[in-house]
Design a protein around this motif. Sequence first.
Motif, PDB file in Angstrom:
ATOM      1  N   ARG A 133       0.801  -1.272  -0.123  1.00 30.50           N
ATOM      2  CA  ARG A 133       0.182   0.058   0.088  1.00 30.50           C
ATOM      3  C   ARG A 133       0.764   1.235   0.046  1.00 30.50           C
ATOM      4  N   TYR A 134       0.312   2.299  -0.530  1.00 28.41           N
ATOM      5  CA  TYR A 134       0.979   3.669  -0.743  1.00 28.41           C
ATOM      6  C   TYR A 134       0.836   4.346   0.612  1.00 28.41           C
ATOM      7  N   PHE A 135      -0.420   4.440   1.184  1.00 28.65           N
ATOM      8  CA  PHE A 135      -0.598   5.104   2.508  1.00 28.65           C
ATOM      9  C   PHE A 135      -0.728   4.036   3.544  1.00 28.65           C
ATOM     10  N   THR A 136       0.139   4.077   4.373  1.00 33.41           N
ATOM     11  CA  THR A 136      -0.205   3.122   5.819  1.00 33.41           C
ATOM     12  C   THR A 136      -0.601   3.637   6.930  1.00 33.41           C
ATOM     13  N   ALA A 137      -1.032   2.910   7.923  1.00 32.32           N
ATOM     14  CA  ALA A 137      -1.170   3.648   9.198  1.00 32.32           C
ATOM     15  C   ALA A 137       0.004   4.403   9.786  1.00 32.32           C
ATOM     16  N   GLY A 138       1.081   3.925   9.540  1.00 31.63           N
ATOM     17  CA  GLY A 138       2.279   4.224  10.178  1.00 31.63           C
ATOM     18  C   GLY A 138       2.224   5.861   9.580  1.00 31.63           C
ATOM     19  N   LEU A 139       2.104   6.211   8.266  1.00 29.90           N
ATOM     20  CA  LEU A 139       2.349   7.220   7.596  1.00 29.90           C
ATOM     21  C   LEU A 139       1.109   8.292   7.998  1.00 29.90           C
ATOM     22  N   ALA A 140      -0.044   7.618   8.328  1.00 27.28           N
ATOM     23  CA  ALA A 140      -0.960   8.426   8.636  1.00 27.28           C
ATOM     24  C   ALA A 140      -0.703   9.078  10.253  1.00 27.28           C
ATOM     25  N   VAL A 141      -0.118   8.274  11.151  1.00 24.89           N
ATOM     26  CA  VAL A 141       0.204   8.733  12.360  1.00 24.89           C
ATOM     27  C   VAL A 141       1.271  10.004  12.354  1.00 24.89           C
ATOM     28  N   LEU A 142       2.275   9.619  11.255  1.00 20.06           N
ATOM     29  CA  LEU A 142       3.271  10.612  11.172  1.00 20.06           C
ATOM     30  C   LEU A 142       2.768  11.913  10.628  1.00 20.06           C
ATOM     31  N   PHE A 143       1.751  11.754   9.718  1.00 19.06           N
ATOM     32  CA  PHE A 143       1.174  13.152   9.311  1.00 19.06           C
ATOM     33  C   PHE A 143       0.734  13.914  10.329  1.00 19.06           C
ATOM     34  N   LEU A 144      -0.212  12.888  11.044  1.00 21.44           N
ATOM     35  CA  LEU A 144      -0.913  13.755  12.355  1.00 21.44           C
ATOM     36  C   LEU A 144       0.020  14.259  13.320  1.00 21.44           C
ATOM     37  N   CYS A 145       1.201  13.749  13.451  1.00 21.92           N
ATOM     38  CA  CYS A 145       2.186  14.220  14.401  1.00 21.92           C
ATOM     39  C   CYS A 145       2.675  15.544  14.046  1.00 21.92           C
ATOM     40  N   LEU A 146       3.002  15.469  12.705  1.00 25.70           N
ATOM     41  CA  LEU A 146       3.614  16.675  12.179  1.00 25.70           C
ATOM     42  C   LEU A 146       2.583  17.704  12.010  1.00 25.70           C
ATOM     43  N   THR A 147       1.418  17.532  11.765  1.00 22.70           N
ATOM     44  CA  THR A 147       0.225  18.434  11.884  1.00 22.70           C
ATOM     45  C   THR A 147       0.206  19.356  13.070  1.00 22.70           C
ATOM     46  N   ALA A 148       0.236  18.278  14.105  1.00 21.68           N
ATOM     47  CA  ALA A 148       0.009  18.652  15.563  1.00 21.68           C
ATOM     48  C   ALA A 148       1.213  19.684  16.071  1.00 21.68           C
ATOM     49  N   LEU A 149       2.472  19.283  15.761  1.00 20.21           N
ATOM     50  CA  LEU A 149       3.727  20.423  15.767  1.00 20.21           C
ATOM     51  C   LEU A 149       3.366  21.474  14.909  1.00 20.21           C
ATOM     52  N   LEU A 150       2.706  21.485  13.764  1.00 14.14           N
ATOM     53  CA  LEU A 150       2.888  22.695  13.100  1.00 14.14           C
ATOM     54  C   LEU A 150       1.675  23.710  13.650  1.00 14.14           C
ATOM     55  N   VAL A 151       0.698  23.018  14.199  1.00 14.67           N
ATOM     56  CA  VAL A 151      -0.156  23.866  14.846  1.00 14.67           C
ATOM     57  C   VAL A 151       0.116  24.233  16.314  1.00 14.67           C
ATOM     58  N   PHE A 152       0.764  23.608  17.192  1.00 15.58           N
ATOM     59  CA  PHE A 152       0.825  23.979  18.339  1.00 15.58           C
ATOM     60  C   PHE A 152       2.069  24.594  18.768  1.00 15.58           C
ATOM     61  N   LEU A 153       3.201  24.318  18.014  1.00 11.95           N
ATOM     62  CA  LEU A 153       4.457  25.204  18.305  1.00 11.95           C
ATOM     63  C   LEU A 153       4.561  26.496  18.112  1.00 11.95           C
ATOM     64  N   PRO A 154       3.792  27.112  16.992  1.00 14.23           N
ATOM     65  CA  PRO A 154       3.874  28.493  17.283  1.00 14.23           C
ATOM     66  C   PRO A 154       3.288  29.176  18.424  1.00 14.23           C
ATOM     67  N   LEU A 155       2.193  28.244  18.946  1.00 14.64           N
ATOM     68  CA  LEU A 155       1.565  28.934  20.082  1.00 14.64           C
ATOM     69  C   LEU A 155       2.542  28.715  21.395  1.00 14.64           C
ATOM     70  N   VAL A 156       3.550  27.975  21.684  1.00 14.67           N
ATOM     71  CA  VAL A 156       4.175  27.885  22.734  1.00 14.67           C
ATOM     72  C   VAL A 156       5.651  28.530  22.464  1.00 14.67           C
ATOM     73  N   LEU A 157       6.287  28.608  21.357  1.00 13.40           N
ATOM     74  CA  LEU A 157       7.463  29.244  21.173  1.00 13.40           C
ATOM     75  C   LEU A 157       7.324  30.795  21.293  1.00 13.40           C
ATOM     76  N   PRO A 158       8.348  31.256  21.843  1.00 11.68           N
ATOM     77  CA  PRO A 158       8.336  32.795  21.582  1.00 11.68           C
ATOM     78  C   PRO A 158       8.518  33.435  20.339  1.00 11.68           C
ATOM     79  N   PRO A 159       7.984  34.667  19.825  1.00 12.70           N
ATOM     80  CA  PRO A 159       8.195  34.844  18.564  1.00 12.70           C
ATOM     81  C   PRO A 159       9.698  35.028  18.204  1.00 12.70           C
ATOM     82  N   LEU A 160       9.956  35.008  17.039  1.00 13.04           N
ATOM     83  CA  LEU A 160      11.509  35.211  16.628  1.00 13.04           C
ATOM     84  C   LEU A 160      11.748  36.661  16.020  1.00 13.04           C
TER      85      LEU A 160
END
Length: 113
Positions: free
Chosen positions: A46-73
């Motif tokens: 398969r081209y899209f596995t469950a492991g890739l879905a989890v990886l994409f969800l983690c990356l999406t969560a990091l991109l959403v929440f890290l700008p709220l937590v980190l100080p402005p550059l």
Amino acid sequence: MVVERRVWRNRTRRSSSPGGAAACGGMRGAEGKQQGRVRPAAPGQRYFTAGLAVLFLCLTALLVFLPLVLPPLPPPPLLLLLVPVGLMAVLLALALVPSDGLGTSGVASPCLH
């Protein structure tokens, strides 16, 4: 029968390779019939596995929440802001400058005639 299998394998290799007969327009006979066929994926592959879905969800969560937590550059230096403009200028120049040595058609071809 063994010779027929070898010939069939060679034809399928040639027609499926990017620089093979299919790319050069030199398809004849049985090779022309295989042009429209699409090979299905293997049952366990398969081209899209469950492991890739989890990886994409983690990356999406990091991109959403890290700008709220980190100080402005602080803003980058002005010279660094000109790098994308320079890259775009080089790409535009490469697109508009005529190239020579490609033959009469002006399009590079992987075929050697």
